[in-house]
Design an enzyme around this catalytic site. Structure first.
Site, short mmCIF file in Angstrom:
data_model
loop_
_atom_site.label_atom_id
_atom_site.label_comp_id
_atom_site.label_asym_id
_atom_site.label_seq_id
_atom_site.Cartn_x
_atom_site.Cartn_y
_atom_site.Cartn_z
N ASN A 289 -6.71 -2.85 1.76
CA ASN A 289 -6.67 -4.32 1.81
C ASN A 289 -8.06 -4.84 2.07
OD1 ASN A 289 -3.89 -4.56 1.55
ND2 ASN A 289 -3.51 -4.67 3.76
N ARG B 177 0.82 -1.21 0.00
CA ARG B 177 0.00 0.00 0.00
C ARG B 177 0.86 1.27 0.00
NH1 ARG B 177 -3.93 -1.16 4.88
NH2 ARG B 177 -1.96 -2.02 5.64
#
Length: 775
Positions: free
Chosen positions: A39, A21
């Protein structure tokens, strides 16, 4: 002004716990992307808004610049119609969903950036033994459930300090959303205790932590034995130069001969002790930091008790901050072996370590970062510069193997009873568990059940099918037949039994993406056959659906059953008696003189009267017999010892022409390798004082020649030209390499294992795929 467009990008694979990320966040700044990344329990989802040109560049960078640890199984891009305009790009909170699949990264070694900080006096993590970031450290062994976030790991109980929290939320920082982020102020710390559980030093800061490592160095220099908590469990360490310390460790651990792994400070140190190649140097430094088997440099500099009667050393480099700090204050190679009681799993619990290891270890280096699941070090040998697994665990588990089928059923395969590993198939992904071990041990069987619970819970699986060995006495097969009440989510699964050697063949086929008939040479110690005998020297024609036994080694009696594995001389007596009958006493070698007459008489009595003497075609038992005849191993103290010693007796690898020969018989297209002439000639050579090295080489080439000849006969009748090699006997690198060479010279396509060990640790993958294809 270019028109704004919005795309959803969904990426499946290994994309959590690796700084993915933050990587996406950095790219969003570079390409001026607005939106978010998050996520969920199935993937990473990116919502990207910008003009089409920037979006294309962004997507290209996602594909081409991904983090080293990332693996994409799928990459889906869909254009969305949205009226909403995003003002920035953010990392959103993770989502949870049922019936999903997401891969978690394996535990990996400390990265270069963290290592630099570890020894930077100006850095606030100077000598902090639990440092890490998004690019390194433990993952699988600290994660309780998916998705991989701090609250789902053992780090949940450590509230980040202001400095760590600032890093965690700073998109420009390497520890941005690093779930293992910690420091002296807020994270786990070390403790040094003695074997009476008395606290000696607690590493609450840099000064006290240094005291711990200086004290450990003193202990090691004085020959003490230390238990050290690692990523996947405890290790036991002592000075690898110290004969007395290693002899004491062997005595305390009841491990008289099995080689110990050694950790060395760096490549320069490894070069002093091994004939390491350039490929092996590179492999040793890979992020998984496996134990690599390397040829010893002669004469040996390390203690001769490290790896007795063996041409190899198992070497690994440091991979945790604790290891690096150890070598800052102690400058010599260390024995670094799994901390366990014989045949039990590696210990992960602090209280259990004191309870079970207090009579083995003098001191304990422990810490308050918990370990969720046991995971031994992986062990690898490079064959033709490619990985050949001896043990697959830390550094690789739970990396997925993608299968080429469309079966939507979830399958749990329970593996073999020895070298146990379980396998879960979900969404065409095969996930192999941590190394579990020999299930006959109560503690190992507990780990077997714990690993089932952990793997199925982590991947939210309710299996449709449970695959197991057809041997009804195996403990894991009994588990499948009578599912315990605490495993309610397994109760509805159908049971599918798989023959042991068929599973071996299928495992190697999966490793090589084969899905057609092959000739499978399966050589191992023990596997239950459908004819109620013990198989182990088999030639099959196999695919995933079925198999046919088309050849095997001539059967022999196993006097005392499993007792003949512990006492390999019993197998030698069995072969000798079968050939020479009443003249057997004149044929036993001088090295058997230490065996008591009563033991010999009892063995012959069992053979004559067929009392507890199961029939076996095992190649492993044949190796045992020859090793004992040569006086190398009369009592087995660890798995495969007689065969290992027989292989290591060979002092050169040149091909010979005067090898022994098996008699090959053909009975209605079923081929048998009769060992009688081989045993006769070995006894003759022993009487003529021929060297054990030459006898061993003649024996190995006899097996190679016999198998090659049978394969040619099979090809002539079936036109099958692909051969897979599997089974624990192919841990013998001389046999593996020479047989592969000879078969290839005969124009066969030869396939060996790539992602799984050839021993019983690979069984579960084969079981799972066979069950999948037959469901």
């Amino acid at each position: 002004m270019h028109e704004l467009k919005t795309f959803q990008i969904r990426i499946k694979g290994i994309v959590q716990g690796i700084g993915f990320r933050p990587f996406v966040f950095d790219l969003s700044k570079k390409f001026k992307i607005k939106g978010y990344v998050l996520n969920d329990s199935d993937s990473v989802i990116i919502l990207a808004q910008q003009n089409e040109n920037h979006i294309k560049k962004f997507i290209k960078a996602l594909k081409e610049k991904k983090p080293d640890l990332a693996f994409y199984k799928s990459f889906e891009v869909d254009e969305l119609t949205l009226n909403k305009k995003f003002e920035n790009f953010i990392i959103k909170k993770s989502l949870k969903s049922k019936n999903s699949f997401l891969s978690i990264a394996a535990d990996i070694s400390l990265c270069e950036s963290c290592l630099t900080e570890l020894f930077d006096k100006k850095n606030r993590r100077y000598q902090y033994p639990f440092t890490g970031c998004t690019k390194c450290g433990p993952r699988f062994t600290i994660t309780k459930e998916m998705p991989y976030d701090r609250e789902t790991t053992v780090l949940k109980k450590f509230k980040m300090c202001k400095d760590c929290e600032k890093e965690y939320f700073d998109p420009s920082d390497r520890r941005f959303h690093s779930q293992n982020n910690a420091c002296f102020s807020c994270g786990p710390v070390l403790k040094l205790i003695d074997n009476n559980n008395k606290l000696l030093i607690k590493g609450i800061d840099e000064t006290s932590t240094v005291k711990i490592f200086k004290q450990i160095a003193e202990f090691l220099n004085s020959g003490k034995i230390i238990a050290i908590k690692g990523i996947g469990g405890y290790h036991i360490a002592c000075d690898a130069f110290n004969d007395e310390a290693i002899k004491l460790l062997r005595k305390r651990k009841n491990r008289p001969a099995k080689p110990f792994a050694v950790m060395m400070k760096d490549i320069k140190e490894v070069e002093k002790h091994t004939e390491i190649t350039l490929a092996e140097k590179k492999r040793l430094q890979e992020k998984d930091r496996s134990i690599i088997l390397l040829k010893k440099k002669r004469p040996e500099k390390l203690s001769k008790f490290v790896s007795p009667d063996n041409n190899y050393l198992g070497i690994m480099l440091p991979y945790t901050p604790v290891h690096y700090l150890m070598f800052k204050y102690f400058n010599y190679p260390l024995i670094m072996t799994s901390a366990n009681i014989s045949e039990e799993p590696i210990i992960i619990n602090d209280n259990e370590s004191i309870k079970k290891l207090s009579k083995i270890c003098d001191f304990f280096l422990t810490g308050d970062r918990d370990i969720i699941i046991n995971s031994d070090d992986s062990v690898v040998k490079l064959i033709k510069n490619k990985d050949y697994f001896i043990r697959r665990s830390r550094g690789f588990v739970p990396n997925v193997l993608t299968l080429n089928n469309n079966n939507k059923k979830e399958i749990l395969a329970l593996g073999a009873e020895n070298n146990n590993i379980i396998c879960l198939i979900k969404n065409n992904n095969a996930i192999l568990s941590n190394h579990i071990g020999d299930l006959k041990s109560l503690e190992t069987f507990k780990l077997f059940k714990k690993s089932i619970r952990h793997l199925t819970y982590l991947y939210k699986s309710n299996p449709d099918i449970i695959a197991c060995d057809m041997h009804r006495q195996y403990l894991n097969t009994q588990f499948a037949i009578n599912i315990p009440d605490e495993f309610d989510h397994l109760k509805k699964a159908k049971i599918f039994e798989v023959q042991h050697h068929h599973a071996h063949a299928a495992s190697c086929m999966v490793d090589n993406n084969l899905n057609h008939d092959v000739i499978a040479i399966i050589l191992d110690g023990t596997g239950y056959g459908p004819d109620d005998t013990v198989w182990g020297g088999e030639i099959l024609i196999a695919n995933f659906k079925k198999f046919k036994r088309i050849g095997n080694f001539k059967q022999a009696l196993m006097p005392g059953g499993e007792s003949a594995i512990i006492n390999p001389w019993k197998m030698a007596i069995s072969y000798i008696y079968e050939i020479f009958k009443s003249d057997w006493i004149d044929m036993i070698p001088e090295v058997f003189s230490d065996i008591k007459k009563e033991q010999l008489d009892m063995t012959i009595y069992q053979i004559k009267n067929n009392i507890n003497t199961p029939l076996t075609s095992s190649c492993g038992r044949l190796f045992d017999a020859v090793s004992s005849l040569c006086g190398l191993c009369l009592e087995t103290t660890y798995d495969g010892q007689p065969a290992i010693m027989l292989e290591n007796a060979i002092n050169d690898e040149k091909k010979i022409k005067d090898h022994y020969c098996f008699e090959v018989t053909d009975n209605l297209n079923h081929y048998t390798l009769d060992w009688s002439p081989v045993i006769k000639n070995i006894i003759k050579d022993l009487k003529n004082k021929i060297s054990v090295s030459k006898i061993s080489k003649r024996f190995h080439f006899a097996i190679i020649s016999g198998l090659s000849n049978i394969c040619k006969l099979i090809r002539d009748k079936t036109l099958i030209n692909d051969i897979v090699l599997s089974g624990g006997c192919f841990m013998n690198f001389f046999l593996l390499n020479k047989l592969t060479y000879v078969l290839k010279k005969e124009k066969f396509n030869v396939f060996t294992h790539k992602n799984t060990p050839c021993n019983d640790a690979g069984i579960s993958l084969g079981q799972a795929v066979i069950a999948c294809e037959n469901s």
